[in-house]
Scaffold this active site. Sequence first.
Site, PDB file in Angstrom:
ATOM      1  N   GLU A  83      32.969-158.928 -14.565  1.00 21.90           N
ATOM      2  CA  GLU A  83      32.594-160.169 -13.897  1.00 21.90           C
ATOM      3  C   GLU A  83      31.571-159.854 -12.813  1.00 21.90           C
ATOM      4  O   GLU A  83      31.394-160.608 -11.873  1.00 21.90           O
ATOM      5  CB  GLU A  83      33.807-160.918 -13.357  1.00 21.90           C
ATOM      6  CG  GLU A  83      34.770-160.093 -12.543  1.00 21.90           C
ATOM      7  CD  GLU A  83      35.954-160.922 -12.085  1.00 21.90           C
ATOM      8  OE1 GLU A  83      35.726-161.882 -11.349  1.00 21.90           O
ATOM      9  OE2 GLU A  83      37.088-160.593 -12.461  1.00 21.90           O
ATOM     10  N   CYS A 120      39.385-161.341 -14.487  1.00 20.28           N
ATOM     11  CA  CYS A 120      39.972-160.005 -14.707  1.00 20.28           C
ATOM     12  C   CYS A 120      40.594-159.834 -16.081  1.00 20.28           C
ATOM     13  O   CYS A 120      40.874-158.713 -16.497  1.00 20.28           O
ATOM     14  CB  CYS A 120      41.037-159.724 -13.655  1.00 20.28           C
ATOM     15  SG  CYS A 120      40.424-159.818 -11.985  1.00 20.28           S
ATOM     16  N   THR A 163      40.822-156.495  -0.210  1.00 22.84           N
ATOM     17  CA  THR A 163      41.313-156.085  -1.538  1.00 22.84           C
ATOM     18  C   THR A 163      40.183-155.609  -2.453  1.00 22.84           C
ATOM     19  O   THR A 163      40.324-155.636  -3.666  1.00 22.84           O
ATOM     20  CB  THR A 163      42.034-157.270  -2.228  1.00 22.84           C
ATOM     21  OG1 THR A 163      41.074-158.316  -2.460  1.00 22.84           O
ATOM     22  CG2 THR A 163      43.173-157.822  -1.390  1.00 22.84           C
ATOM     23  N   SER A 211      45.487-168.705  -5.125  1.00 23.10           N
ATOM     24  CA  SER A 211      45.308-167.801  -6.267  1.00 23.10           C
ATOM     25  C   SER A 211      46.595-167.031  -6.549  1.00 23.10           C
ATOM     26  O   SER A 211      46.920-166.733  -7.699  1.00 23.10           O
ATOM     27  CB  SER A 211      44.129-166.840  -6.022  1.00 23.10           C
ATOM     28  OG  SER A 211      44.458-165.832  -5.090  1.00 23.10           O
ATOM     29  N   HIS A 244      48.396-156.888 -13.950  1.00 22.86           N
ATOM     30  CA  HIS A 244      47.123-156.968 -13.227  1.00 22.86           C
ATOM     31  C   HIS A 244      47.455-156.805 -11.741  1.00 22.86           C
ATOM     32  O   HIS A 244      48.338-157.499 -11.223  1.00 22.86           O
ATOM     33  CB  HIS A 244      46.426-158.308 -13.486  1.00 22.86           C
ATOM     34  CG  HIS A 244      45.283-158.555 -12.552  1.00 22.86           C
ATOM     35  ND1 HIS A 244      44.240-157.659 -12.419  1.00 22.86           N
ATOM     36  CD2 HIS A 244      45.023-159.552 -11.666  1.00 22.86           C
ATOM     37  CE1 HIS A 244      43.390-158.100 -11.513  1.00 22.86           C
ATOM     38  NE2 HIS A 244      43.839-159.246 -11.044  1.00 22.86           N
ATOM     39  N   LYS A 253      55.521-159.628  -5.811  1.00 19.07           N
ATOM     40  CA  LYS A 253      55.970-161.022  -5.991  1.00 19.07           C
ATOM     41  C   LYS A 253      56.207-161.324  -7.471  1.00 19.07           C
ATOM     42  O   LYS A 253      57.203-161.953  -7.847  1.00 19.07           O
ATOM     43  CB  LYS A 253      54.915-162.000  -5.450  1.00 19.07           C
ATOM     44  CG  LYS A 253      54.698-161.930  -3.938  1.00 19.07           C
ATOM     45  CD  LYS A 253      53.638-162.966  -3.536  1.00 19.07           C
ATOM     46  CE  LYS A 253      52.909-162.641  -2.256  1.00 19.07           C
ATOM     47  NZ  LYS A 253      53.689-162.670  -1.030  1.00 19.07           N
ATOM     48  N   ASN A 328      41.241-153.410  -5.922  1.00 21.72           N
ATOM     49  CA  ASN A 328      41.142-154.235  -7.137  1.00 21.72           C
ATOM     50  C   ASN A 328      39.883-153.867  -7.918  1.00 21.72           C
ATOM     51  O   ASN A 328      38.792-153.870  -7.354  1.00 21.72           O
ATOM     52  CB  ASN A 328      41.078-155.721  -6.729  1.00 21.72           C
ATOM     53  CG  ASN A 328      41.223-156.660  -7.922  1.00 21.72           C
ATOM     54  OD1 ASN A 328      41.339-156.230  -9.068  1.00 21.72           O
ATOM     55  ND2 ASN A 328      41.223-157.958  -7.650  1.00 21.72           N
ATOM     56  N   SER A 364      41.583-165.017 -13.041  1.00 18.81           N
ATOM     57  CA  SER A 364      41.486-166.303 -12.348  1.00 18.81           C
ATOM     58  C   SER A 364      40.715-167.293 -13.201  1.00 18.81           C
ATOM     59  O   SER A 364      39.909-166.906 -14.044  1.00 18.81           O
ATOM     60  CB  SER A 364      40.770-166.123 -11.015  1.00 18.81           C
ATOM     61  OG  SER A 364      41.634-165.514 -10.098  1.00 18.81           O
TER      62      SER A 364
HETATM   63  P1  HMG Z   1      45.393-162.632   4.280  1.00 15.91           P
HETATM   64  O1  HMG Z   1      45.427-163.949   4.963  1.00 15.91           O
HETATM   65  O2  HMG Z   1      44.350-161.683   4.687  1.00 15.91           O
HETATM   66  O3  HMG Z   1      46.722-161.828   4.443  1.00 15.91           O
HETATM   67  O4  HMG Z   1      45.275-162.950   2.733  1.00 15.91           O
HETATM   68  P2  HMG Z   1      48.181-162.339   4.834  1.00 15.91           P
HETATM   69  O5  HMG Z   1      48.233-162.776   6.235  1.00 15.91           O
HETATM   70  O6  HMG Z   1      48.691-163.282   3.762  1.00 15.91           O
HETATM   71  O7  HMG Z   1      48.953-160.959   4.736  1.00 15.91           O
HETATM   72  C1  HMG Z   1      49.080-160.291   3.515  1.00 15.91           C
HETATM   73  C2  HMG Z   1      50.502-159.744   3.449  1.00 15.91           C
HETATM   74  O8  HMG Z   1      50.668-158.786   4.479  1.00 15.91           O
HETATM   75  C3  HMG Z   1      51.583-160.787   3.663  1.00 15.91           C
HETATM   76  O9  HMG Z   1      52.682-160.440   2.838  1.00 15.91           O
HETATM   77  C4  HMG Z   1      51.940-160.608   5.132  1.00 15.91           C
HETATM   78  O10 HMG Z   1      53.252-161.041   5.464  1.00 15.91           O
HETATM   79  C5  HMG Z   1      51.802-159.107   5.270  1.00 15.91           C
HETATM   80  P3  HMG Z   1      53.553-161.566   2.074  1.00 15.91           P
HETATM   81  O11 HMG Z   1      54.156-162.398   3.138  1.00 15.91           O
HETATM   82  O12 HMG Z   1      52.559-162.345   1.244  1.00 15.91           O
HETATM   83  O13 HMG Z   1      54.501-160.777   1.248  1.00 15.91           O
HETATM   84  N1  HMG Z   1      51.528-158.657   6.636  1.00 15.91           N
HETATM   85  C6  HMG Z   1      52.164-157.643   7.246  1.00 15.91           C
HETATM   86  N2  HMG Z   1      53.151-156.831   6.805  1.00 15.91           N
HETATM   87  C7  HMG Z   1      53.593-155.846   7.669  1.00 15.91           C
HETATM   88  N3  HMG Z   1      53.119-155.695   8.924  1.00 15.91           N
HETATM   89  C8  HMG Z   1      52.131-156.490   9.395  1.00 15.91           C
HETATM   90  C9  HMG Z   1      51.608-157.522   8.533  1.00 15.91           C
HETATM   91  N4  HMG Z   1      50.658-158.480   8.669  1.00 15.91           N
HETATM   92  C10 HMG Z   1      50.622-159.170   7.512  1.00 15.91           C
HETATM   93  N5  HMG Z   1      51.666-156.319  10.628  1.00 15.91           N
HETATM   94  C11 HMG Z   1      45.089-162.697   0.392  1.00 15.91           C
HETATM   95  C12 HMG Z   1      45.828-162.252   1.647  1.00 15.91           C
HETATM   96  C13 HMG Z   1      45.751-162.078  -0.802  1.00 15.91           C
HETATM   97  C14 HMG Z   1      45.154-164.219   0.258  1.00 15.91           C
HETATM   98  C15 HMG Z   1      43.618-162.232   0.520  1.00 15.91           C
HETATM   99  O14 HMG Z   1      43.570-160.837   0.552  1.00 15.91           O
HETATM  100  C16 HMG Z   1      42.726-162.728  -0.594  1.00 15.91           C
HETATM  101  O15 HMG Z   1      42.205-163.823  -0.549  1.00 15.91           O
HETATM  102  N6  HMG Z   1      42.515-161.868  -1.641  1.00 15.91           N
HETATM  103  C17 HMG Z   1      41.654-162.217  -2.774  1.00 15.91           C
HETATM  104  C18 HMG Z   1      42.369-163.064  -3.785  1.00 15.91           C
HETATM  105  C19 HMG Z   1      43.448-162.317  -4.499  1.00 15.91           C
HETATM  106  O16 HMG Z   1      43.467-161.092  -4.556  1.00 15.91           O
HETATM  107  N7  HMG Z   1      44.385-163.057  -5.135  1.00 15.91           N
HETATM  108  C20 HMG Z   1      45.430-162.466  -5.931  1.00 15.91           C
HETATM  109  C21 HMG Z   1      45.851-163.355  -7.095  1.00 15.91           C
HETATM  110  S1  HMG Z   1      44.449-163.912  -8.044  1.00 15.91           S
HETATM  111  C22 HMG Z   1      43.972-162.518  -8.975  1.00 15.91           C
HETATM  112  O17 HMG Z   1      44.697-161.570  -9.051  1.00 15.91           O
HETATM  113  C23 HMG Z   1      42.647-162.569  -9.643  1.00 15.91           C
HETATM  114  C24 HMG Z   1      41.565-161.695  -9.038  1.00 15.91           C
HETATM  115  O18 HMG Z   1      41.799-160.338  -9.363  1.00 15.91           O
HETATM  116  C25 HMG Z   1      40.183-162.149  -9.537  1.00 15.91           C
HETATM  117  C26 HMG Z   1      39.951-162.255 -11.037  1.00 15.91           C
HETATM  118  O19 HMG Z   1      40.801-162.577 -11.849  1.00 15.91           O
HETATM  119  O20 HMG Z   1      38.797-162.079 -11.365  1.00 15.91           O
HETATM  120  C27 HMG Z   1      41.524-161.783  -7.531  1.00 15.91           C
END
Ligand code: HMG
Length: 444
Positions: A83, A120, A163, A211, A244, A253, A328, A364
Amino acid sequence: MESVGIDAIEIRPGKLRLDLAETFAPALDEAPEKYTEGLGLYASSFPDIHEDIVTMGANAAHRLMERKDLEPADIGRIDVATESAFDNSKPVSTYVAGCLEQVFAGDFHHANKGERKFACISGTQSLDDAYNWIKAGRSRGRAALVIATDTALYARGDAGEATQGAGAVAMLIDEEPAVVEMSQAQGYGSADETDFLKPNQQFPSVDGKRSVQVYLARMREALEDYEGVAGDTHPDDFRYIPFHTPFPGMVRKAALLGYRHVARGTDVEDGLAARIGRQPRRDDFDDEAAYEGAVREHMDALSGTDEYRDWFGRTIEPTLDVARHVGNWYTGSVHIARASALRRAREEGFDAAGERLLVGSYGSGAQAEIHAETVQEGWNEEIEALNLGDQLAARYDMSFAEYEQVHDAHNHAVETEIEGFTEPDGEFVFDGRGPMDERTYRFV
Ligand code: HMG
């Protein structure tokens, strides 16, 4: 025809490394634990200045062909899943073939070449295409080369920046494969979604939190669809479950939801009932909110049980070893997870031949696919031949300022003049642009 599946794997990470806990988190004034514990990531891999999706893919394919003693005439198709393509017409596979023709005698003029796109999941879709081509009897005894290659960069400041990653996985698909046989049965979960997309732009528009929910919903649909064909599954049916892996926290999760699903109605649920109760059933609740509350409570309790923790440690944790250090890779991500599990099996001296894997791919936009694989006798030798550990250890560790330069250098909208950080040796490199504005490559 005996069986069709993956006969060989090669993995090529980008040659630069960004330490997320030590370098990235402090620069963003964030807690390192958000990365190491929350997302489950220690580092990301990035392409050096002379690297891109073509060089990473061609370098992986080159090593694979040399190791398997293959000539271009042995390959009947080359499919690139990506992609991160830079051309809306000419597929990346033609560039890769051009690179390989610089170093091998003969050519790929009679090989079918293409490029697959569906975020992906297109890496797995390309495996499917190869599988179907061989099963249809159209391969003339030749193998298919599938290359999943991406530079997974997000815009600076986007939450997804945490990521990122870059690398390529080359896979040889053939009859009587050495690594895994793929099942005929497969399940899909697919819907028109806008969780992550790149409408003619380099960096994705992402609804990050959504996502995560879309991934889980589509994966669940795919599992139900798979069970509709293959029959109900049980937690002990599969030795490893590579998912993935955009980041390991995502898989944490998905694994818990998956375990709840496959344990339902089995001896596992019976065994847990005395301690955490049976799983809530929708019919036992008057309203949706009460049901969802009960499910959340049950999931919390389930995640703390020895049964779940043991299963996770045995079945899921080994699939995450590599992702934790590379981030990733989009299309290559699920294929790294499979290789990661088999590397762990080898390290632990476990004989994986005959064991079954359940492979959960996701892209996605959005679609999940689930199929099973059976590990073949030659797996150990193939995994032994991987030099991934050495490549990861040899990466150049970037400072934050260097990371900023590298991100700019790979940003199509920014003009930069920076030197590479590593010395190319025995590999394809990006060399500039030709008269038609095509990208050019040479072997050094
Ligand atoms: P964010 O707002 O940066 O992070 O977004 P957050 O605040 O949600 O924190 C992440 C995790 O760390 C959370 O865990 C927090 O609690 C924890 P959870 O509650 O979810 O289990 N955390 C801590 N833990 C310990 N000590 C601390 C601490 N602080 C926070 N101090 C987000 C995270 C994934 C949304 C962001 O990184 C993002 O937008 N990523 C890109 C999208 C993505 O990867 N999505 C995944 C599903 S979609 C997919 O897999 C397709 C993809 O590969 C693309 C394709 O298909 O082409 C992306």
